[in-house]
Write a protein that holds these residues in place. Sequence first.
Motif, mmCIF file in Angstrom:
data_model
loop_
_atom_site.group_PDB
_atom_site.id
_atom_site.type_symbol
_atom_site.label_atom_id
_atom_site.label_comp_id
_atom_site.label_asym_id
_atom_site.label_seq_id
_atom_site.Cartn_x
_atom_site.Cartn_y
_atom_site.Cartn_z
ATOM 1 N N ASP A 134 66.265 -60.446 38.802
ATOM 2 C CA ASP A 134 66.179 -59.133 38.181
ATOM 3 C C ASP A 134 65.904 -57.985 39.157
ATOM 4 O OD1 ASP A 134 63.849 -60.306 38.715
ATOM 5 O OD2 ASP A 134 62.833 -59.786 36.855
ATOM 6 N N VAL A 135 66.056 -58.216 40.466
ATOM 7 C CA VAL A 135 65.881 -57.092 41.403
ATOM 8 C C VAL A 135 67.216 -56.775 42.070
ATOM 9 C CG1 VAL A 135 63.450 -57.298 41.952
ATOM 10 C CG2 VAL A 135 65.099 -58.741 43.129
ATOM 11 N N HIS B 81 74.188 -68.828 39.366
ATOM 12 C CA HIS B 81 72.933 -68.089 39.256
ATOM 13 C C HIS B 81 71.855 -68.709 40.108
ATOM 14 C CE1 HIS B 81 74.918 -65.972 36.110
ATOM 15 N NE2 HIS B 81 75.157 -67.084 35.483
ATOM 16 N N GLY B 82 72.166 -69.044 41.351
ATOM 17 C CA GLY B 82 71.178 -69.698 42.186
ATOM 18 C C GLY B 82 70.195 -68.733 42.831
ATOM 19 N N LYS B 83 69.602 -67.837 42.101
ATOM 20 C CA LYS B 83 68.760 -66.828 42.736
ATOM 21 C C LYS B 83 67.289 -66.899 42.353
ATOM 22 C CE LYS B 83 70.508 -62.785 43.160
ATOM 23 N NZ LYS B 83 71.243 -61.523 43.014
ATOM 24 N N GLY B 84 66.954 -67.771 41.378
ATOM 25 C CA GLY B 84 65.567 -67.941 41.002
ATOM 26 C C GLY B 84 64.894 -66.638 40.636
ATOM 27 N N ARG B 85 63.782 -66.366 41.294
ATOM 28 C CA ARG B 85 62.978 -65.207 40.916
ATOM 29 C C ARG B 85 63.593 -63.871 41.310
ATOM 30 N NH1 ARG B 85 57.891 -65.257 44.794
ATOM 31 N NH2 ARG B 85 57.213 -63.950 43.101
ATOM 32 N N PHE B 86 64.681 -63.894 42.059
ATOM 33 C CA PHE B 86 65.276 -62.612 42.466
ATOM 34 C C PHE B 86 66.386 -62.161 41.517
ATOM 35 C CE2 PHE B 86 63.675 -64.332 46.537
ATOM 36 C CZ PHE B 86 62.705 -63.370 46.743
ATOM 37 N N GLU C 196 76.263 -73.448 41.787
ATOM 38 C CA GLU C 196 76.202 -72.797 40.482
ATOM 39 C C GLU C 196 75.926 -71.315 40.722
ATOM 40 O OE1 GLU C 196 72.737 -72.486 38.923
ATOM 41 O OE2 GLU C 196 71.612 -73.419 40.529
ATOM 42 N N LEU D 11 72.088 -62.596 49.979
ATOM 43 C CA LEU D 11 71.027 -63.262 50.739
ATOM 44 C C LEU D 11 69.931 -63.825 49.841
ATOM 45 C CD1 LEU D 11 70.576 -60.951 53.859
ATOM 46 C CD2 LEU D 11 72.027 -62.933 53.588
ATOM 47 N N ASP D 12 69.932 -63.444 48.569
ATOM 48 C CA ASP D 12 68.903 -63.979 47.680
ATOM 49 C C ASP D 12 69.145 -65.447 47.343
ATOM 50 O OD1 ASP D 12 67.622 -61.586 47.644
ATOM 51 O OD2 ASP D 12 68.574 -60.877 45.818
ATOM 52 N N ILE D 13 70.397 -65.889 47.453
ATOM 53 C CA ILE D 13 70.706 -67.306 47.228
ATOM 54 C C ILE D 13 70.221 -68.087 48.449
ATOM 55 C CG2 ILE D 13 72.588 -68.979 46.916
ATOM 56 C CD1 ILE D 13 74.163 -66.726 45.558
ATOM 57 N N PRO D 14 69.517 -69.212 48.236
ATOM 58 C CA PRO D 14 68.980 -69.957 49.386
ATOM 59 C C PRO D 14 70.035 -70.206 50.473
ATOM 60 C CG PRO D 14 68.174 -70.912 47.356
ATOM 61 C CD PRO D 14 69.112 -69.815 46.954
ATOM 62 N N MET E 148 63.660 -73.453 44.368
ATOM 63 C CA MET E 148 64.954 -73.781 43.786
ATOM 64 C C MET E 148 65.493 -75.101 44.303
ATOM 65 S SD MET E 148 66.846 -70.233 43.520
ATOM 66 C CE MET E 148 68.168 -71.129 42.833
ATOM 67 N N PRO F 43 70.066 -56.889 44.302
ATOM 68 C CA PRO F 43 70.419 -57.987 45.206
ATOM 69 C C PRO F 43 70.543 -57.493 46.651
ATOM 70 C CG PRO F 43 72.300 -57.346 43.865
ATOM 71 C CD PRO F 43 71.133 -56.572 43.349
ATOM 72 N N ARG G 72 71.900 -73.515 50.687
ATOM 73 C CA ARG G 72 72.971 -73.727 49.705
ATOM 74 C C ARG G 72 74.244 -73.031 50.133
ATOM 75 N NH1 ARG G 72 70.677 -73.927 43.564
ATOM 76 N NH2 ARG G 72 69.208 -75.600 44.018
ATOM 77 N N ASN H 217 61.042 -69.017 47.405
ATOM 78 C CA ASN H 217 62.050 -69.162 46.355
ATOM 79 C C ASN H 217 63.060 -70.258 46.701
ATOM 80 O OD1 ASN H 217 63.179 -68.238 43.839
ATOM 81 N ND2 ASN H 217 64.864 -67.407 45.044
ATOM 82 N N ASP H 218 63.455 -70.319 47.987
ATOM 83 C CA ASP H 218 64.400 -71.353 48.411
ATOM 84 C C ASP H 218 63.823 -72.743 48.144
ATOM 85 O OD1 ASP H 218 65.867 -69.254 49.276
ATOM 86 O OD2 ASP H 218 65.806 -69.741 51.413
ATOM 87 N N HIS I 24 61.453 -65.171 49.978
ATOM 88 C CA HIS I 24 62.726 -65.885 49.918
ATOM 89 C C HIS I 24 62.525 -67.338 50.334
ATOM 90 C CE1 HIS I 24 64.461 -61.871 49.624
ATOM 91 N NE2 HIS I 24 65.557 -62.448 49.180
ATOM 92 N N ARG J 93 66.745 -70.661 56.420
ATOM 93 C CA ARG J 93 66.431 -69.285 56.040
ATOM 94 C C ARG J 93 65.959 -68.455 57.242
ATOM 95 N NH1 ARG J 93 67.793 -65.640 52.453
ATOM 96 N NH2 ARG J 93 67.448 -67.018 50.674
#
Lengths: 403, 405
Positions: free
Chosen positions: B378-379, B371-376, B369, B389-392, A242, B381, B395, A238-239, A235, A297
């Motif tokens: 498709d798993v 869909h701020g989840k990047g690589r997560f 926005e 929590l997958d969103i940074p 992004m 959530p 943000r 990823n943070d 995470h 995070r």
Amino acid sequence: MTDPLVAVEAGTSRVRAMVGRLREDGNLMVMGLGEVPSRGIKKGEIVHMEHAVSCISEALEQADRQSNVTIHTVHIVLSGGDISCKVNRGMVPVSGDDYVITYEDIEHVHEAARAVSLPDDREIIHSIKQHFYVDEHEGVIDPEGMEGAQLTADMLIVHGVRDRLKQTVRTVRNVPVEVENVAFSGLCSALSVCSPEQKENGVLVIDLGGGTTDYFVYANRMVALAGTLGVGGEHCTNDLAMGMGLPTAQAEWLKREAGSAMIDLGHRNKKISIPPDGGFPGATVYARDVQTILNARMEETFQLVKTELSRRNLLPILGAGVLLTGGGAHMRKVQDLGEKVFGVRCARGLPRNVGGLAVATQGPEYAATTGMLKYAFRTERKPTGNGPFGSIFRGLFQKGGGA
Amino acid sequence: MSSMLLPMQYTVMDPEKIRIVGVGGAGLACMTSLADQWASAPELIGIDSDESTLNRSGAREKIFLEGATHAGMGTGRDLDEGRRLARDNEPKLRALFQDADILFVTGGLGGGTAGAVLPELCRLADEEGLLIVCLVSMPFKFEELEAQHAARESLSRLADSTSLLFCYPHERLKQESDNPSMEVCLQEGLQVVAQGIQALYQLLTAQGLINMDFSTLETVCRQTGGGGCLVSARATGDHRNAEVVDRVAEHPYLDRGHSLAMAKALLVVVLGGPDLRITDAEEVVLGVRSMVQPATRIYTAVTLDASWKGQVGLTLLVAEEWSEVDASSENVVQDETPGNQLTIPLEGEVSGATDEGEAKARQTEIDLEPHGKGRFRDVTPTFHNGEDLDIPTYRRRGIQLAGRY
């Protein structure tokens, strides 16, 4: 020396296989280690069976070659899958006419305490004995021989989502190797890094993994809390990716090179150049932005763990502080952040009483696998399943095999 | 710089109507330290239940709390005893507030005198209609539960009656890297409180070039939820502008700069002598600005003191929490201070409070926005109390970055 055993940890960022023996003096000797970057695993879950199988078998081969041990059976470190815990209470009347508590009464009360009702989709991983009550008398550690009319026992039930746990076991079986035993990664890490004094004084172990953060609390020599959060080092990566528009590989590099869990104002205008690579044209970012993203995070992760502890009133008992394990424990200033959030001493947790391969004894990321080996040796010597952590999880395989 | 500054018209507080009071051991020590470093200090008043400590202090007016049940030797950490003393001496205390508008009051919570008398004093002052600025220090963690509990109880009583309440936890003094002696630490803690009083006093009374009145100050403080931290530093010499910023940044009460980096809002008061140049003020404010997030609201004031030639002082009120102002109260602030609304217009970087708010709103629209989840993506959530929590984290919390990426 005992026969060697093998532990496998199919983590989100790395797959590890470790071969070890137990010496007479109780020290664990690590003879072989295999380690490959993970594929097909996200947040501790297998999302692509074939990729995961090839990683695990590669790691096992490495460990096999290094230790000269032919691997047939393995012990799996489990994480992910919403592992959480629940205290279940069992109550029995004392059987004898003289009201003296016997070994049988203790067996009965444990049986009652293990009989927990969980939602249909969940499976017990461990049932861990806590303490007893003899009538109104609280906090009894060993009630055998005491007098009383009613014996009550608390048992900490660690459970996870059945399908996800089974999926991990099934994947390892496809390597193919036999699965002898499984254990929760937080328990393994705690077994590896905690001293008896720390268990007595109260300690929180946080395993900062790639896709999950596991936590485990010892208080008064008993296990008070176990759980996991689906948030980890990936995470953080990823943070950064992004927040700064970077590819994952560059974000990972940035995390390792410039990452810090605290915001350092000393170099507030320092910039970091990320070198070009392949299709990536290169970039320059502020060091303090990297720190801001990671600080947010990590602080949130610690706060979430802290909330779990405070809900059970465990914060005041952390006399021995917090120990951090897992790859995330390498992040700069993460101990400082831990101290800030929990208000107690916070240190890196290193495997204790482990010899052999130097690398395995020095890194907090090897806590779970060394702990798994310790756990495996402990339960192997007690094949009846009366070890301190119970052996109910065998049901997991029987049901899995039968289905 | 040759431009003349014309005197501006605004209301300043009459120094005659301000009372500065120290209560208990720590409060008296603070008065002593103020008397030492502040030649033009107004009347400093000391209140204590221990006669000998009171007589040794630097307070110019001394009020001894007499009680029927004690021998003039303190309250022995007994809050009830302290409250009894305050009640027995109520007329003496009320007399203090005659013809007064503002009360500055300080003390160390955790003991019996300050812990009990401070809240009583503030209650009386509140009844008399004074504005109350209260600065208290909190005991060390190792002083354990009794003192901590007592301090917290006193603090919650104080919060009821004070207009501005600043809290100085001693615990943060511990973070000094070179681990100096406890005496040095506590002395430094006293200095901080003393400088805070002095800076606020000067802010409200002195010739402000960019002025700040009490209602603005109060608005700022109310929005911090009373959780603000007030620190000051001063410097002399050629590099005093940079130095004063560094001193504040390294202040132990600001958690080694971490509080600054996380601050939601800041009140920056620059205090200088008659030789203060616009560029000096600008340098100091920009120095502070560079240490905080771009979204941090900054309120600025510049004041002068004739005796501060060759010196520059910087006082920061750092708000770690911030509740949004509703439109009406924001208007009130602007209406009351026409023409000198708190900001130095500088190139892009520092802008007024309202502009800052708008800029933040615009930025937020871009940031959130869906869909701020990047690589997560498709798993499964990770939801926790309704938060994905997958969103940074940064943000979700609306934290701004310094660079544009």
